[in-house]
Design an enzyme around this catalytic site. Structure first.
Site, PDB file in Angstrom:
ATOM      1  N   ARG A 160      -8.089  -9.735  10.369  1.00  0.00           N
ATOM      2  CA  ARG A 160      -7.946 -10.680   9.236  1.00  0.00           C
ATOM      3  C   ARG A 160      -8.734 -11.958   9.458  1.00  0.00           C
ATOM      4  O   ARG A 160      -8.354 -13.024   8.986  1.00  0.00           O
ATOM      5  CB  ARG A 160      -6.479 -11.021   9.027  1.00  0.00           C
ATOM      6  CG  ARG A 160      -5.695  -9.847   8.587  1.00  0.00           C
ATOM      7  CD  ARG A 160      -4.421 -10.166   7.833  1.00  0.00           C
ATOM      8  NE  ARG A 160      -3.727  -8.919   7.684  1.00  0.00           N
ATOM      9  CZ  ARG A 160      -2.579  -8.623   8.277  1.00  0.00           C
ATOM     10  NH1 ARG A 160      -1.953  -9.540   8.995  1.00  0.00           N
ATOM     11  NH2 ARG A 160      -2.048  -7.430   8.135  1.00  0.00           N
TER      12      ARG A 160
ATOM     13  N   CYS B 148      -9.867  -9.866  15.614  1.00  0.00           N
ATOM     14  CA  CYS B 148      -8.880  -9.906  14.520  1.00  0.00           C
ATOM     15  C   CYS B 148      -9.402  -9.249  13.240  1.00  0.00           C
ATOM     16  O   CYS B 148     -10.501  -9.532  12.784  1.00  0.00           O
ATOM     17  CB  CYS B 148      -8.522 -11.359  14.232  1.00  0.00           C
ATOM     18  SG  CYS B 148      -7.318 -11.496  12.886  1.00  0.00           S
TER      19      CYS B 148
ATOM     20  N   ARG C  16       0.827  -1.202   0.000  1.00  0.00           N
ATOM     21  CA  ARG C  16       0.000   0.000   0.000  1.00  0.00           C
ATOM     22  C   ARG C  16       0.868   1.262   0.000  1.00  0.00           C
ATOM     23  O   ARG C  16       0.675   2.157  -0.785  1.00  0.00           O
ATOM     24  CB  ARG C  16      -0.910  -0.004   1.236  1.00  0.00           C
ATOM     25  CG  ARG C  16      -1.970   1.068   1.187  1.00  0.00           C
ATOM     26  CD  ARG C  16      -2.574   1.392   2.552  1.00  0.00           C
ATOM     27  NE  ARG C  16      -2.622   0.293   3.469  1.00  0.00           N
ATOM     28  CZ  ARG C  16      -3.725  -0.353   3.817  1.00  0.00           C
ATOM     29  NH1 ARG C  16      -4.859  -0.051   3.251  1.00  0.00           N
ATOM     30  NH2 ARG C  16      -3.673  -1.309   4.713  1.00  0.00           N
ATOM     31  N   TYR C  17       1.837   1.329   0.910  1.00  0.00           N
ATOM     32  CA  TYR C  17       2.730   2.478   0.984  1.00  0.00           C
ATOM     33  C   TYR C  17       3.974   2.159   0.140  1.00  0.00           C
ATOM     34  O   TYR C  17       4.390   0.999   0.081  1.00  0.00           O
ATOM     35  CB  TYR C  17       3.178   2.730   2.423  1.00  0.00           C
ATOM     36  CG  TYR C  17       2.038   2.837   3.409  1.00  0.00           C
ATOM     37  CD1 TYR C  17       1.330   4.022   3.538  1.00  0.00           C
ATOM     38  CD2 TYR C  17       1.679   1.764   4.213  1.00  0.00           C
ATOM     39  CE1 TYR C  17       0.290   4.124   4.460  1.00  0.00           C
ATOM     40  CE2 TYR C  17       0.641   1.858   5.135  1.00  0.00           C
ATOM     41  CZ  TYR C  17      -0.049   3.042   5.247  1.00  0.00           C
ATOM     42  OH  TYR C  17      -1.072   3.134   6.144  1.00  0.00           O
TER      43      TYR C  17
ATOM     44  N   LYS D 126      -3.067   4.539   7.645  1.00  0.00           N
ATOM     45  CA  LYS D 126      -3.181   4.983   9.035  1.00  0.00           C
ATOM     46  C   LYS D 126      -3.133   6.495   9.139  1.00  0.00           C
ATOM     47  O   LYS D 126      -2.333   7.141   8.465  1.00  0.00           O
ATOM     48  CB  LYS D 126      -2.011   4.439   9.864  1.00  0.00           C
ATOM     49  CG  LYS D 126      -2.040   2.965  10.097  1.00  0.00           C
ATOM     50  CD  LYS D 126      -0.849   2.565  10.953  1.00  0.00           C
ATOM     51  CE  LYS D 126      -0.638   1.077  10.889  1.00  0.00           C
ATOM     52  NZ  LYS D 126      -0.214   0.601   9.561  1.00  0.00           N
TER      53      LYS D 126
ATOM     54  N   ASP E 167      -6.869   3.158  11.257  1.00  0.00           N
ATOM     55  CA  ASP E 167      -6.537   2.657   9.925  1.00  0.00           C
ATOM     56  C   ASP E 167      -7.787   2.891   9.084  1.00  0.00           C
ATOM     57  O   ASP E 167      -8.827   2.276   9.338  1.00  0.00           O
ATOM     58  CB  ASP E 167      -6.177   1.158   9.999  1.00  0.00           C
ATOM     59  CG  ASP E 167      -4.987   0.844   9.131  1.00  0.00           C
ATOM     60  OD1 ASP E 167      -4.840   1.496   8.087  1.00  0.00           O
ATOM     61  OD2 ASP E 167      -4.203  -0.063   9.498  1.00  0.00           O
TER      62      ASP E 167
ATOM     63  N   CYS F 101      -7.796 -14.239  18.040  1.00  0.00           N
ATOM     64  CA  CYS F 101      -8.308 -13.084  18.782  1.00  0.00           C
ATOM     65  C   CYS F 101      -9.660 -12.709  18.205  1.00  0.00           C
ATOM     66  O   CYS F 101      -9.803 -12.572  16.978  1.00  0.00           O
ATOM     67  CB  CYS F 101      -7.341 -11.917  18.645  1.00  0.00           C
ATOM     68  SG  CYS F 101      -5.634 -12.422  18.877  1.00  0.00           S
TER      69      CYS F 101
ATOM     70  N   ARG G 214       6.915   0.179   2.138  1.00  0.00           N
ATOM     71  CA  ARG G 214       6.606  -0.956   2.995  1.00  0.00           C
ATOM     72  C   ARG G 214       5.742  -1.977   2.268  1.00  0.00           C
ATOM     73  O   ARG G 214       4.875  -1.580   1.488  1.00  0.00           O
ATOM     74  CB  ARG G 214       5.799  -0.511   4.220  1.00  0.00           C
ATOM     75  CG  ARG G 214       6.602   0.013   5.359  1.00  0.00           C
ATOM     76  CD  ARG G 214       5.796   1.026   6.157  1.00  0.00           C
ATOM     77  NE  ARG G 214       5.753   2.307   5.458  1.00  0.00           N
ATOM     78  CZ  ARG G 214       4.940   3.303   5.765  1.00  0.00           C
ATOM     79  NH1 ARG G 214       4.091   3.184   6.765  1.00  0.00           N
ATOM     80  NH2 ARG G 214       4.965   4.437   5.089  1.00  0.00           N
TER      81      ARG G 214
ATOM     82  N   ASP H  24     -10.685  -1.926  14.048  1.00  0.00           N
ATOM     83  CA  ASP H  24     -11.174  -1.818  12.669  1.00  0.00           C
ATOM     84  C   ASP H  24     -12.631  -2.288  12.568  1.00  0.00           C
ATOM     85  O   ASP H  24     -13.030  -3.206  13.296  1.00  0.00           O
ATOM     86  CB  ASP H  24     -10.307  -2.683  11.735  1.00  0.00           C
ATOM     87  CG  ASP H  24      -8.880  -2.180  11.665  1.00  0.00           C
ATOM     88  OD1 ASP H  24      -8.700  -0.954  11.677  1.00  0.00           O
ATOM     89  OD2 ASP H  24      -7.955  -3.014  11.617  1.00  0.00           O
TER      90      ASP H  24
ATOM     91  N   CYS I 130      -2.602 -19.163  13.982  1.00  0.00           N
ATOM     92  CA  CYS I 130      -2.135 -18.424  15.170  1.00  0.00           C
ATOM     93  C   CYS I 130      -2.372 -19.322  16.378  1.00  0.00           C
ATOM     94  O   CYS I 130      -3.289 -20.152  16.357  1.00  0.00           O
ATOM     95  CB  CYS I 130      -2.937 -17.154  15.392  1.00  0.00           C
ATOM     96  SG  CYS I 130      -3.140 -16.144  13.922  1.00  0.00           S
TER      97      CYS I 130
HETATM   98  S1  SF4 Z   1      -4.895 -10.565  15.752  1.00  0.00           S
HETATM   99 FE1  SF4 Z   1      -5.484 -12.082  14.177  1.00  0.00          FE
HETATM  100  S2  SF4 Z   1      -3.578 -12.524  13.084  1.00  0.00           S
HETATM  101 FE2  SF4 Z   1      -3.012 -11.551  15.018  1.00  0.00          FE
HETATM  102  S3  SF4 Z   1      -2.651 -13.229  16.448  1.00  0.00           S
HETATM  103 FE3  SF4 Z   1      -4.773 -12.594  16.716  1.00  0.00          FE
HETATM  104  S4  SF4 Z   1      -5.938 -13.921  15.337  1.00  0.00           S
HETATM  105 FE4  SF4 Z   1      -3.804 -14.059  14.714  1.00  0.00          FE
END
Ligand code: SF4
Length: 390
Positions: free
Chosen positions: A135, A133, A113-114, A338, A331, A130, A117, A294, A126
């Site tokens: 993603r 998350c 994107r930038y 950001k 973001d 989370c 980077r 987000d 993972c």
């Molecule tokens: S935020 Fe998403 S990518 Fe990062 S550790 Fe947690 S589940 Fe995995």
């Protein structure tokens, strides 16, 4: 506020210390089903429903270590890891890919994107998924792991794009890969002359600190400068094991920064952020960003208003050294990148005289660029640059 004792759920009290400290054992013994979780945690009906509802869309997984930190239903660790039926709420501005990462992918497994980077996705797994998350559209699906040909295409792109100087290695969590794979990936990136900095984006220091073992730091230090971006959100995650992981990284030359995400009812108050950041700095990890959550589908119940971040930042100024105050970042949805926000401290402007309020709400005037006392007088600027009205 931060745990001073090593904790272990009674279900694993008989496990030998060396086994408990083995990250491979922790990964092999993750709790990933309702049936396995029920005997370990007294679930609420909302959590039970949430687990069922999210089956097949965004799974859950919890390491024995992270599960051992959990307490009652409002526990900040538990709320980040156990699905809740509120994840099924939808609001019109929710998105599947709020940062438009897919649109900025010149080749699969790479976002650019930038100009300077790029972000490389090396795995979609993972230790803990989370619940906030960004993603979640792709993590947790082991079958979508990047193929060798996709990684080849990504490295070809990087090699022919000299503007990229900083490569973020992300996922999922890249530390889900064995050391030898990470070593090979970092060596491949290092072989590209214009890539100056490597960044590993990982939540392992939080959810599986055992992963940061001696073999890991000794293998990867060969690729310095390697920065590590981690993601502590609450003092309940600041355990002796996590502290040791951060210290080990710092001792081996990794520069570690934290990117916390503001989460409703979890860390959206100044005292929590202050305690977290004091602990991080003590363990040589710089609080880098405090992110607005987000607008990803399934997180509406966890999101805070932007004003909450500004209020926290305002309260921290004066309480904490600048070293422990992160930038508050949003973001921008849709791929704008950001932006950082700060509380407005400019009270008024009169010519060159700018009046600001300090952390105690006292007012002070700064004369902006005045050449001489005469020029100040001509412009009506007070002789004293400081004024302190009642
Ligand atoms: S935020 Fe998403 S990518 Fe990062 S550790 Fe947690 S589940 Fe995995």
């Amino acid at each position: 506020m931060t745990p001073t004792q090593r904790r272990r759920h009674s279900a694993w009290s008989e496990i030998p210390a060396a086994t408990w400290a083995d990250w491979r054992w922790q990964l092999r013994n993750r709790v990933t089903t309702l049936e396995a979780l029920e005997p370990l945690v007294e679930l609420t009906p909302e959590e039970r429903e949430g687990i069922r509802a999210r089956r097949g869309s965004f799974p859950f997984a919890i390491t024995p270590y992270y599960l051992s930190l959990m307490e009652g239903p409002d526990c900040p660790v538990r709320r980040q890891a156990i699905p809740h039926i509120d994840e099924m709420q939808r609001v019109p501005w929710d998105m599947v890919d709020p940062l438009a990462e897919e649109e900025h992918s010149p080749v699969s497994v790479l976002s650019h994107r930038y100009p300077d980077r790029a972000l490389l996705y090396v795995t979609h797994t993972c230790p803990v998924y989370c619940r906030h998350c960004t993603r979640q559209r792709k993590v947790g699906d082991a079958s979508s792991a990047p193929a060798r040909s996709e990684l080849d295409a990504a490295f070809d792109y990087l090699a022919r794009t000299p503007s990229v100087r900083d490569l973020l290695i992300s996922g999922g969590d890249p530390l889900s890969l064995p050391d030898a794979r990470l070593d090979a990936l970092l060596a491949r990136a290092r072989a590209i002359e214009h890539i100056e900095v490597l960044r590993l984006c990982t939540r392992n220091p939080v959810t599986l600190p055992q992963r940061i073992d001696q073999a890991f730091v000794e293998t990867l230090r060969a690729h310095h400068p390697v920065y590590v971006s981690t993601h502590f959100n609450h003092p309940a995650e600041c355990t002796p094991e996590a502290g040791e992981a951060l210290e080990r990284l710092a001792d081996h030359g990794f520069n570690v920064g934290n990117q916390m995400v503001l989460l409703r009812g979890i860390n959206d108050d100044p005292a929590t952020v202050e305690a977290l950041n004091r602990w991080l700095v003590r363990h040589r990890c710089r609080p880098y960003y405090m992110f607005q959550c987000d607008p990803v589908e399934g997180t509406a119940h966890l999101r805070t208003p932007v004003s909450a971040g500004l209020r926290i930042l305002d309260a921290l100024r004066g309480q904490l050294s600048g070293l422990a105050i992160p930038q508050f970042a949003v973001d921008l949805p849709g791929g704008g990148g950001k932006i950082t926000l700060t509380p407005d401290r400019l009270v008024r402007r009169a010519g060159r005289a700018l009046t600001f309020r300090d952390h105690q709400d006292r007012e002070f005037t700064y004369v902006d660029g005045a050449q001489s006392e005469n020029s100040c007088a001509e412009e009506g600027v007070p002789r004293s640059a400081h004024s302190k009205p009642a």
